[in-house]
Scaffold this active site. Structure first.
Site, PDB file in Angstrom:
ATOM      1  N   GLU A  78       0.842  -1.213   0.000  1.00 20.42           N
ATOM      2  CA  GLU A  78       0.000   0.000   0.000  1.00 20.42           C
ATOM      3  C   GLU A  78       0.868   1.252   0.000  1.00 20.42           C
ATOM      4  O   GLU A  78       1.758   1.402   0.836  1.00 20.42           O
ATOM      5  CB  GLU A  78      -0.906  -0.015   1.238  1.00 20.42           C
ATOM      6  CG  GLU A  78      -1.885   1.145   1.274  1.00 20.42           C
ATOM      7  CD  GLU A  78      -2.855   1.079   2.455  1.00 20.42           C
ATOM      8  OE1 GLU A  78      -3.139  -0.034   2.940  1.00 20.42           O
ATOM      9  OE2 GLU A  78      -3.312   2.144   2.877  1.00 20.42           O
TER      10      GLU A  78
ATOM     11  N   LYS B 254      -6.973  -1.000  11.641  1.00 16.56           N
ATOM     12  CA  LYS B 254      -6.428  -1.433  10.346  1.00 16.56           C
ATOM     13  C   LYS B 254      -5.178  -0.616  10.027  1.00 16.56           C
ATOM     14  O   LYS B 254      -4.165  -1.134   9.563  1.00 16.56           O
ATOM     15  CB  LYS B 254      -7.493  -1.287   9.255  1.00 16.56           C
ATOM     16  CG  LYS B 254      -7.113  -1.856   7.913  1.00 16.56           C
ATOM     17  CD  LYS B 254      -6.340  -0.877   7.046  1.00 16.56           C
ATOM     18  CE  LYS B 254      -6.018  -1.501   5.696  1.00 16.56           C
ATOM     19  NZ  LYS B 254      -5.134  -0.656   4.884  1.00 16.56           N
TER      20      LYS B 254
ATOM     21  N   ASP C  95       4.507 -14.486  11.199  1.00 17.56           N
ATOM     22  CA  ASP C  95       3.183 -14.897  10.733  1.00 17.56           C
ATOM     23  C   ASP C  95       2.179 -13.760  10.992  1.00 17.56           C
ATOM     24  O   ASP C  95       1.708 -13.581  12.115  1.00 17.56           O
ATOM     25  CB  ASP C  95       2.813 -16.171  11.511  1.00 17.56           C
ATOM     26  CG  ASP C  95       1.462 -16.726  11.147  1.00 17.56           C
ATOM     27  OD1 ASP C  95       0.651 -16.009  10.523  1.00 17.56           O
ATOM     28  OD2 ASP C  95       1.192 -17.891  11.501  1.00 17.56           O
TER      29      ASP C  95
ATOM     30  N   HIS D   9      -2.228  10.836   1.055  1.00 12.71           N
ATOM     31  CA  HIS D   9      -2.410   9.496   0.499  1.00 12.71           C
ATOM     32  C   HIS D   9      -2.377   9.529  -1.026  1.00 12.71           C
ATOM     33  O   HIS D   9      -1.696   8.744  -1.668  1.00 12.71           O
ATOM     34  CB  HIS D   9      -3.749   8.946   0.999  1.00 12.71           C
ATOM     35  CG  HIS D   9      -3.946   7.505   0.668  1.00 12.71           C
ATOM     36  ND1 HIS D   9      -3.267   6.498   1.318  1.00 12.71           N
ATOM     37  CD2 HIS D   9      -4.730   6.899  -0.254  1.00 12.71           C
ATOM     38  CE1 HIS D   9      -3.625   5.353   0.814  1.00 12.71           C
ATOM     39  NE2 HIS D   9      -4.503   5.552  -0.144  1.00 12.71           N
TER      40      HIS D   9
HETATM   41  C1  MEV Z   1      -5.540   3.175   5.344  1.00  7.98           C
HETATM   42  O1  MEV Z   1      -4.878   2.009   4.952  1.00  7.98           O
HETATM   43  C2  MEV Z   1      -5.523   3.329   6.838  1.00  7.98           C
HETATM   44  C3  MEV Z   1      -6.302   4.506   7.400  1.00  7.98           C
HETATM   45  O2  MEV Z   1      -7.656   4.470   6.957  1.00  7.98           O
HETATM   46  C4  MEV Z   1      -6.233   4.396   8.899  1.00  7.98           C
HETATM   47  C5  MEV Z   1      -7.127   5.352   9.659  1.00  7.98           C
HETATM   48  O3  MEV Z   1      -8.150   5.801   9.144  1.00  7.98           O
HETATM   49  O4  MEV Z   1      -6.788   5.583  10.843  1.00  7.98           O
HETATM   50  C6  MEV Z   1      -5.716   5.817   6.929  1.00  7.98           C
END
Ligand code: MEV
Length: 444
Positions: free
Chosen positions: A86, A283, A299, A396
Site C-alpha cells: 500500500e 487497520k 506470521d 495518500h
Molecule cells: C488506510 O490504509 C488506513 C487509514 O484508513 C487508517 C485510519 O483511518 O486511521 C488511513
C-alpha cells in the site's frame, strides 16, 4: 461442470502445472504464462528455495521492501524494514519517526512474555475428583513426560511456565481444558508448544486409564478433542508510547497545538467507543505492524488474529491505542499483544528476512515485539494527524499518484510533469485523468 478434476497436480513440474492451469482456467494463455514465468528468479537455487516455502508454487509474488528511517526507540536509532504493497504507509511511518525524533522518540517496554496453548477435552465424571487428581498427580506427570521435548528450550531459559486445569462445563457440557503457559524465548514457538500439548494429551489419556481413583466409565469418558496453541497472547505484550508537552505539538498544517491535541484525543476516544471507526483505526495500526512482521518472516495472520481478539477483550471491539492530555502533557500509547520469533521459521531461510533482521541489529523476540508496536503506533499517529488536520486524501493521493500514472502508462517525462503539476494541488483521480488527457492531446 466446465473444468476437469485433476489427480496428482502436486507431482507435476512447474511448467506442466502452468500448462494445465492455462488449458483449464486461463484464456489469455500466452499472456498468463509470460506473466507467471517472468517472475521466476534466474538464480535457480534461490528460485527453488522460495518454491519450497509452500506447495504447488508456480511463480513468485513480489512485495515492495521499504525502509522507514530515523526511529528513535529507547534512545537508539533504527531504520525499520517494512514490506507492504500500500502506498503512503512507509512515508507515513517515516514522517512520524521524524516528528518524534526531537521529542524524545518512542519509549517501549515488555508487559508480559508468556504464550498459551490448550488440550481441549471432554470428561464425564466427578469434577472435584478430576481437579484434585490434576493438582496432586497429573500436573507433575505432564511436566515429567515432556522433559525430552523441553530440554533445549529449558537450556535457553524457556520452557513450560505453568499448567492448570480449567473447568469450562458452565459454557459447554463436560468441557475441560489443560491450559499450559510457555516461554519460548526467541522463537515464535508454535511447533514447540504444539509438541508439548500433544504429549500432554497422550499423558492425560494414559494416566487416567492407569489411575484407580476413577471408575471405568469415567476413565473411558475422556475424549481429547484437540491440542493446539492459542494465537491469542494477552500475556505477551509490548507497550510503545510517545509523550511531550502539548505546546510542542506543532503541526505544519497551521493548527494550534492545543486544538491539535484535543482533536487527536477525540479521534482516539471515538475509536475507543465506536467499532465502525475502531476497525479502520486498528487497520491503520496493522499497516505498520504487519509490514514489520512480514519483513521479518513472521506470521502476520497470527499477529492480526491476536490484535483483533485483544481489541475485543472487554466485549466490544475497540481501539488498540490510547491518548491522554493531562497536566499539559500529550501521551499516546499502544499495548500490543503479539507472538514473534527471530529464530526458526523463515528467519535463516529467506535471505530478505535475514537482511531485515540484520538491519534491525538482530533483535531478540522481545525487541522485535517492541519495534512492531512502535511501527503500529507511528502509523496510527500519522493517520490521525492527517485525519484531524488536512484529511487523509492529501498525503495518500500524493503517494498514490505514481500508481495511477503507471496504470495510465505514463512516461518518465510525463511523471515529472505531474509531480510539478500537483505541487500546490491535492491529487485526485479525476484531476490526473483530465490532465493526462490534456497532455497527450497536446492542448495547452
Ligand atoms: C488506510 O490504509 C488506513 C487509514 O484508513 C487508517 C485510519 O483511518 O486511521 C488511513
Amino acid at each position: 461442470m466446465k473444468n476437469k478434476i485433476i489427480e496428482g497436480f502436486s507431482k507435476l513440474d512447474k511448467d506442466k502445472k502452468i500448462n494445465w492451469l492455462i488449458q483449464e482456467y486461463a484464456h489469455r494463455s500466452e499472456d498468463i504464462k509470460n506473466i507467471l514465468t517472468q517472475y521466476w528468479n534466474k538464480n535457480q537455487e534461490l528460485q527453488k528455495l522460495h518454491e519450497e516455502f509452500s506447495e504447488n508454487t508456480i511463480s513468485n509474488f513480489y512485495m515492495p521492501f521499504g525502509i522507514a528511517p530515523n526511529f528513535l526507540i529507547n534512545n537508539e536509532l533504527y531504520a525499520i524494514p517494512m514490506v507492504i504493497e500500500e502506498s503512503s504507509v512507509v512515508a507515513a511511518a517515516s514522517k512520524s519517526a521524524k516528528f518524534w525524533l526531537d521529542k524524545g522518540g518512542f519509549k517501549t517496554s515488555i508487559l508480559g512474555f508468556s504464550k498459551s496453548g490448550h488440550v481441549h477435552f471432554i470428561f464425564k465424571g466427578n469434577h472435584e475428583k478430576l481437579k484434585s487428581w490434576f493438582d496432586r498427580f497429573l500436573k507433575h506427570q505432564l511436566f515429567e513426560n515432556t522433559q525430552d521435548i523441553t530440554k533445549n528450550m529449558r537450556r535457553r531459559g524457556g520452557g513450560i511456565l505453568n499448567l492448570k486445569l480449567i473447568d469450562k462445563t458452565a459454557e459447554l457440557e463436560n468441557y475441560f481444558q489443560i491450559q499450559a503457559d510457555f516461554d519460548t524465548k526467541d522463537s515464535m514457538g508454535a511447533n514447540f508448544i504444539n509438541s508439548c500439548l500433544e504429549q500432554f494429551s497422550r499423558t492425560l489419556k494414559e494416566e487416567i486409564q492407569k489411575s484407580d481413583l476413577f471408575p471405568l466409565e469415567e476413565k473411558d469418558s475422556v475424549q481429547v478433542i484437540m491440542s493446539i496453541l492459542s494465537n491469542y497472547t494477552p500475556e505477551c505484550i509490548a507497550r510503545a508510547e510517545v509523550s511531550c508537552p502539548i505546546e510542542d505539538l506543532k503541526d505544519d498544517g497551521g493548527i494550534f497545538p492545543e486544538e491539535f491535541a484535543w482533536k487527536f484525543k477525540q479521534a482516539v476516544k471515538i475509536a475507543e467507543i465506536e467499532p465502525y471507526r475502531a476497525a479502520t483505526h486498528n487497520k491503520g495500526i496493522m499497516n505498520g505492524v504487519d509490514s514489520v512482521i512480514i519483513a521479518t518472516g513472521n506470521d502476520f495472520r497470527a499477529v492480526e488474529a491476536c490484535a483483533h481478539t485483544y481489541a475485543s477483550r472487554n466485549g466490544k471491539y475497540s481501539s488498540l491505542t490510547h491518548c491522554t492530555t493531562d497536566d499539559g502533557i500529550f501521551r499516546f500509547w499502544i499495548d500490543l499483544p503479539l507472538a514473534v520469533g527471530v529464530v526458526g521459521g523463515l528467519t535463516k531461510l529467506h535471505p530478505l528476512v535475514t537482511a531485515a533482521l540484520e538491519i534491525l541489529s538482530n533483535p531478540s523476540a522481545e525487541k522485535l515485539m517492541q519495534i512492531a508496536a512502535v511501527a503500529g503506533l507511528a502509523q496510527n499517529f500519522a493517520a490521525l494527524r492527517s485525519l484531524v488536520t488536512t484529511g487523509i486524501q492529501k498525503g495518500h493521493m500524493k503517494m498514490h499518484l505514481l500508481n495511477i500514472l503507471n496504470q495510465l502508462g505514463a512516461t518518465e517525462d510525463e511523471k515529472q510533469h505531474f509531480v510539478n503539476f500537483f505541487k500546490d494541488k491535492t491529487v485526485s483521480h479525476h484531476l490526473v485523468i483530465d490532465e493526462f488527457e490534456r497532455l497527450r492531446s497536446g492542448k495547452n
